[in-house]
Structure formats: C-alpha cells, structure tokens
Design a protein around this motif. Structure first.
Motif, mmCIF file in Angstrom:
data_model
loop_
_atom_site.group_PDB
_atom_site.id
_atom_site.type_symbol
_atom_site.label_atom_id
_atom_site.label_comp_id
_atom_site.label_asym_id
_atom_site.label_seq_id
_atom_site.Cartn_x
_atom_site.Cartn_y
_atom_site.Cartn_z
ATOM 1 N N VAL A 242 -5.051 3.006 -9.539
ATOM 2 C CA VAL A 242 -5.386 2.859 -8.550
ATOM 3 C C VAL A 242 -5.051 1.819 -6.979
ATOM 4 O O VAL A 242 -5.293 0.876 -6.979
ATOM 5 C CB VAL A 242 -7.153 3.097 -8.323
ATOM 6 N N THR A 243 -4.309 2.561 -5.958
ATOM 7 C CA THR A 243 -3.910 1.403 -5.620
ATOM 8 C C THR A 243 -4.606 1.179 -4.306
ATOM 9 O O THR A 243 -5.543 1.825 -3.823
ATOM 10 C CB THR A 243 -2.820 2.009 -4.114
ATOM 11 N N PRO A 244 -4.820 -0.041 -4.195
ATOM 12 C CA PRO A 244 -6.186 -0.513 -3.147
ATOM 13 C C PRO A 244 -6.052 -0.335 -1.803
ATOM 14 O O PRO A 244 -4.726 -0.098 -1.426
ATOM 15 C CB PRO A 244 -5.923 -2.358 -3.728
ATOM 16 N N THR A 245 -7.165 -0.554 -1.029
ATOM 17 C CA THR A 245 -6.818 -0.726 0.407
ATOM 18 C C THR A 245 -6.811 -1.616 0.866
ATOM 19 O O THR A 245 -6.232 -2.453 0.387
ATOM 20 C CB THR A 245 -8.363 0.234 0.873
ATOM 21 N N ARG A 246 -6.125 -1.010 2.480
ATOM 22 C CA ARG A 246 -5.563 -2.315 3.076
ATOM 23 C C ARG A 246 -6.034 -3.999 2.458
ATOM 24 O O ARG A 246 -5.813 -4.821 2.682
ATOM 25 C CB ARG A 246 -5.500 -2.290 4.892
ATOM 26 N N LYS A 247 -7.440 -3.769 3.493
ATOM 27 C CA LYS A 247 -8.831 -4.467 3.010
ATOM 28 C C LYS A 247 -8.927 -5.050 1.761
ATOM 29 O O LYS A 247 -9.132 -6.662 1.736
ATOM 30 C CB LYS A 247 -10.323 -3.830 3.560
#
Length: 92
Positions: A43-48
């Motif tokens: 799962v790729t992390p969100t920008r935050k």
C-alpha cells in the motif's frame, strides 16, 4: 519421545515433491509469481503520511548525528588526556 525421529508434515512433503517436479525453470517462475503477489499487497502512503515519515526519519538521523558527535568529542578529549597529556579543559 526424544529418541523418535521427527516426521515431516504432509504439507511439507507435498511442497518438496512439487519442487522436484517443477524443475529449475518452474521454480524461478514460481518465485516471480510470489513476488508479484507480494507486491500487490503493498500500500503506497498518502502524501501526508509520506511527509510525516520523512520528517521522522530526518529527525532521527539528526539526533543520532548529534549523539555520535558528542560521544566522539568526549572520547577524543579523554583519549587525548590519557595518552597525550592534553588538558580536558578548556574544550577548544
């Protein structure tokens, strides 16, 4: 109980026989299939989250750099005092 040899489980025995049947090329293909299956779970992390993780890592690295610098300075001064006869104070 300790004198009896350990028996292999059925699943392990089946896996070993499948590997023998598959051969070298089949084993390599199975490896890549498993790699792709694991990459689909990522799962790729969100920008935050990414910014937060980056700041945490940078803060940790800075703290560790300061710790190593201080310890290096202290042990350097102690080594100079013990082996070179230099005074511990003044620090410069």
């Amino acid at each position: 109980m300790a004198d009896t040899p350990a028996k292999t489980s059925g699943a392990r025995r089946e896996r070993e026989t499948e590997q023998k049947k598959r051969g070298l090329l089949g084993g390599i293909l199975q490896f890549f299939r498993e790699v792709v299956a694991e990459l689909k779970k990522v799962v790729t992390p969100t920008r935050k989250e990414l910014i937060n993780y980056t700041l945490v890592v940078l803060a940790f690295v800075i703290v560790m750099m300061l710790l190593v610098t201080v310890l290096d300075f202290i042990f350097g001064r102690l080594a100079g005092f013990v082996f070179g006869g230099t005074p511990l104070w003044p620090l410069w």
